[in-house]
Design a protein around this motif. Structure first.
Motif, PDB file in Angstrom:
ATOM      1  N   TYR A 160     -36.861 -34.974 -37.328  1.00 14.42           N
ATOM      2  CA  TYR A 160     -37.526 -35.304 -36.078  1.00 14.42           C
ATOM      3  C   TYR A 160     -36.793 -36.419 -35.353  1.00 14.42           C
ATOM      4  CZ  TYR A 160     -41.180 -32.225 -37.598  1.00 14.42           C
ATOM      5  OH  TYR A 160     -41.851 -31.108 -37.978  1.00 14.42           O
ATOM      6  N   THR A 161     -37.100 -36.551 -34.096  1.00 13.04           N
ATOM      7  CA  THR A 161     -36.510 -37.617 -33.289  1.00 13.04           C
ATOM      8  C   THR A 161     -37.076 -38.961 -33.751  1.00 13.04           C
ATOM      9  OG1 THR A 161     -38.297 -37.544 -31.660  1.00 13.04           O
ATOM     10  CG2 THR A 161     -36.379 -36.092 -31.273  1.00 13.04           C
ATOM     11  N   GLU A 162     -36.496 -40.034 -33.276  1.00 13.15           N
ATOM     12  CA  GLU A 162     -36.991 -41.364 -33.630  1.00 13.15           C
ATOM     13  C   GLU A 162     -38.447 -41.534 -33.183  1.00 13.15           C
ATOM     14  OE1 GLU A 162     -35.575 -45.930 -33.089  1.00 13.15           O
ATOM     15  OE2 GLU A 162     -34.069 -44.372 -33.401  1.00 13.15           O
ATOM     16  N   ALA A 163     -38.761 -41.025 -32.007  1.00 13.89           N
ATOM     17  CA  ALA A 163     -40.147 -41.110 -31.524  1.00 13.89           C
ATOM     18  C   ALA A 163     -41.077 -40.308 -32.439  1.00 13.89           C
ATOM     19  CB  ALA A 163     -40.236 -40.597 -30.090  1.00 13.89           C
ATOM     20  N   GLY A 164     -40.608 -39.162 -32.900  1.00 13.30           N
ATOM     21  CA  GLY A 164     -41.390 -38.357 -33.836  1.00 13.30           C
ATOM     22  C   GLY A 164     -41.599 -39.079 -35.152  1.00 13.30           C
ATOM     23  N   ASN A 165     -40.568 -39.710 -35.647  1.00 14.48           N
ATOM     24  CA  ASN A 165     -40.683 -40.467 -36.893  1.00 14.48           C
ATOM     25  C   ASN A 165     -41.688 -41.608 -36.764  1.00 14.48           C
ATOM     26  OD1 ASN A 165     -38.842 -38.834 -38.226  1.00 14.48           O
ATOM     27  ND2 ASN A 165     -37.103 -40.141 -37.740  1.00 14.48           N
ATOM     28  N   ARG A 166     -41.695 -42.263 -35.619  1.00 16.01           N
ATOM     29  CA  ARG A 166     -42.685 -43.334 -35.391  1.00 16.01           C
ATOM     30  C   ARG A 166     -44.106 -42.762 -35.406  1.00 16.01           C
ATOM     31  NH1 ARG A 166     -38.801 -45.305 -31.917  1.00 16.01           N
ATOM     32  NH2 ARG A 166     -39.753 -44.337 -30.104  1.00 16.01           N
ATOM     33  N   LEU A 167     -44.258 -41.592 -34.790  1.00 19.10           N
ATOM     34  CA  LEU A 167     -45.561 -40.940 -34.768  1.00 19.10           C
ATOM     35  C   LEU A 167     -46.021 -40.593 -36.187  1.00 19.10           C
ATOM     36  CD1 LEU A 167     -47.618 -39.957 -32.634  1.00 19.10           C
ATOM     37  CD2 LEU A 167     -46.535 -37.721 -32.802  1.00 19.10           C
ATOM     38  N   PHE A 168     -45.089 -40.082 -37.004  1.00 12.43           N
ATOM     39  CA  PHE A 168     -45.418 -39.787 -38.402  1.00 12.43           C
ATOM     40  C   PHE A 168     -45.803 -41.057 -39.148  1.00 12.43           C
ATOM     41  CE2 PHE A 168     -42.780 -35.843 -38.017  1.00 12.43           C
ATOM     42  CZ  PHE A 168     -43.801 -34.950 -38.308  1.00 12.43           C
ATOM     43  N   ALA A 169     -45.067 -42.129 -38.926  1.00 13.43           N
ATOM     44  CA  ALA A 169     -45.365 -43.397 -39.594  1.00 13.43           C
ATOM     45  C   ALA A 169     -46.773 -43.865 -39.249  1.00 13.43           C
ATOM     46  CB  ALA A 169     -44.338 -44.453 -39.207  1.00 13.43           C
ATOM     47  N   GLU A 170     -47.153 -43.738 -37.988  1.00 11.48           N
ATOM     48  CA  GLU A 170     -48.502 -44.117 -37.566  1.00 11.48           C
ATOM     49  C   GLU A 170     -49.546 -43.250 -38.254  1.00 11.48           C
ATOM     50  OE1 GLU A 170     -48.465 -43.882 -33.298  1.00 11.48           O
ATOM     51  OE2 GLU A 170     -47.006 -45.520 -33.115  1.00 11.48           O
ATOM     52  N   ARG A 171     -49.264 -41.961 -38.349  1.00 14.73           N
ATOM     53  CA  ARG A 171     -50.190 -41.029 -39.001  1.00 14.73           C
ATOM     54  C   ARG A 171     -50.348 -41.374 -40.484  1.00 14.73           C
ATOM     55  NH1 ARG A 171     -53.473 -36.218 -38.771  1.00 14.73           N
ATOM     56  NH2 ARG A 171     -53.564 -35.551 -40.929  1.00 14.73           N
ATOM     57  N   VAL A 172     -49.237 -41.584 -41.170  1.00 16.31           N
ATOM     58  CA  VAL A 172     -49.277 -41.920 -42.595  1.00 16.31           C
ATOM     59  C   VAL A 172     -50.051 -43.212 -42.803  1.00 16.31           C
ATOM     60  CG1 VAL A 172     -47.858 -42.610 -44.575  1.00 16.31           C
ATOM     61  CG2 VAL A 172     -47.198 -40.626 -43.195  1.00 16.31           C
ATOM     62  N   ALA A 173     -49.780 -44.219 -41.985  1.00 17.44           N
ATOM     63  CA  ALA A 173     -50.491 -45.492 -42.108  1.00 17.44           C
ATOM     64  C   ALA A 173     -51.994 -45.313 -41.862  1.00 17.44           C
ATOM     65  CB  ALA A 173     -49.905 -46.503 -41.126  1.00 17.44           C
ATOM     66  N   ALA A 174     -52.348 -44.505 -40.883  1.00 19.58           N
ATOM     67  CA  ALA A 174     -53.757 -44.272 -40.571  1.00 19.58           C
ATOM     68  C   ALA A 174     -54.475 -43.575 -41.721  1.00 19.58           C
ATOM     69  CB  ALA A 174     -53.899 -43.466 -39.283  1.00 19.58           C
ATOM     70  N   VAL A 175     -53.813 -42.590 -42.313  1.00 18.91           N
ATOM     71  CA  VAL A 175     -54.434 -41.873 -43.440  1.00 18.91           C
ATOM     72  C   VAL A 175     -54.623 -42.823 -44.623  1.00 18.91           C
ATOM     73  CG1 VAL A 175     -54.045 -40.054 -45.159  1.00 18.91           C
ATOM     74  CG2 VAL A 175     -53.700 -39.574 -42.737  1.00 18.91           C
ATOM     75  N   ILE A 176     -53.595 -43.598 -44.930  1.00 22.15           N
ATOM     76  CA  ILE A 176     -53.714 -44.548 -46.041  1.00 22.15           C
ATOM     77  C   ILE A 176     -54.809 -45.578 -45.744  1.00 22.15           C
ATOM     78  CG2 ILE A 176     -52.535 -46.417 -47.264  1.00 22.15           C
ATOM     79  CD1 ILE A 176     -49.942 -44.726 -46.944  1.00 22.15           C
ATOM     80  N   HIS A 177     -54.811 -46.089 -44.533  1.00 22.94           N
ATOM     81  CA  HIS A 177     -55.836 -47.070 -44.153  1.00 22.94           C
ATOM     82  C   HIS A 177     -57.234 -46.481 -44.314  1.00 22.94           C
ATOM     83  CE1 HIS A 177     -58.333 -49.569 -41.475  1.00 22.94           C
ATOM     84  NE2 HIS A 177     -57.554 -50.533 -41.937  1.00 22.94           N
ATOM     85  N   GLY A 178     -57.386 -45.210 -43.951  1.00 23.08           N
ATOM     86  CA  GLY A 178     -58.680 -44.554 -44.080  1.00 23.08           C
ATOM     87  C   GLY A 178     -59.152 -44.381 -45.517  1.00 23.08           C
ATOM     88  N   LEU A 179     -58.210 -44.423 -46.445  1.00 17.55           N
ATOM     89  CA  LEU A 179     -58.561 -44.261 -47.851  1.00 17.55           C
ATOM     90  C   LEU A 179     -58.819 -45.588 -48.563  1.00 17.55           C
ATOM     91  CD1 LEU A 179     -56.023 -41.469 -48.799  1.00 17.55           C
ATOM     92  CD2 LEU A 179     -58.500 -41.235 -48.538  1.00 17.55           C
ATOM     93  N   LEU A 180     -58.550 -46.694 -47.867  1.00 15.73           N
ATOM     94  CA  LEU A 180     -58.744 -48.006 -48.493  1.00 15.73           C
ATOM     95  C   LEU A 180     -60.201 -48.415 -48.499  1.00 15.73           C
ATOM     96  CD1 LEU A 180     -55.693 -49.925 -46.993  1.00 15.73           C
ATOM     97  CD2 LEU A 180     -55.915 -48.880 -49.265  1.00 15.73           C
TER      98      LEU A 180
END
Length: 94
Positions: free
Chosen positions: A74-94
């Motif tokens: 993915y593009t750099e912008a796509g990678n940032r979007l994935f990072a936000e998604r991963v962080a949100a999912v992990i945060h939701g599980l805390l």
């Protein structure tokens, strides 16, 4: 994967992220193979009670914007979007 992987110390939890789309023309890949891989992995995760972050579905909603042509990356912008998604999912599980 299995018993060894699900044994953690402390309050650690596992999260599996599904494989994103393999487009037609991707080098050394077969378009659509990720669907079979993800289906098998989901069954394993369900069996062991491991949370799933469905990056495949998340990416498919944005593939035309962020996936490089004929490429699994993915593009750099796509990678940032994935990072936000991963962080949100992990945060939701805390």
């Amino acid at each position: 994967m299995g018993r060894e992987t699900t044994t953690t110390s402390g309050d650690a939890r596992l999260v599996f992220a599904t494989t994103t789309s393999v487009p037609t023309g991707a080098t050394n890949r077969i378009a659509g193979d990720e669907l079979a891989y993800n289906a098998i992995a989901r069954g394993v995760m369900e069996r062991f009670g491991i949370s799933v972050n469905d990056l495949h579905q998340f990416a498919d909603e944005r593939v035309s914007e962020f996936q490089k042509p004929s490429n699994v990356h993915y593009t750099e912008a796509g990678n940032r979007l994935f990072a936000e998604r991963v962080a949100a999912v992990i945060h939701g599980l805390l």
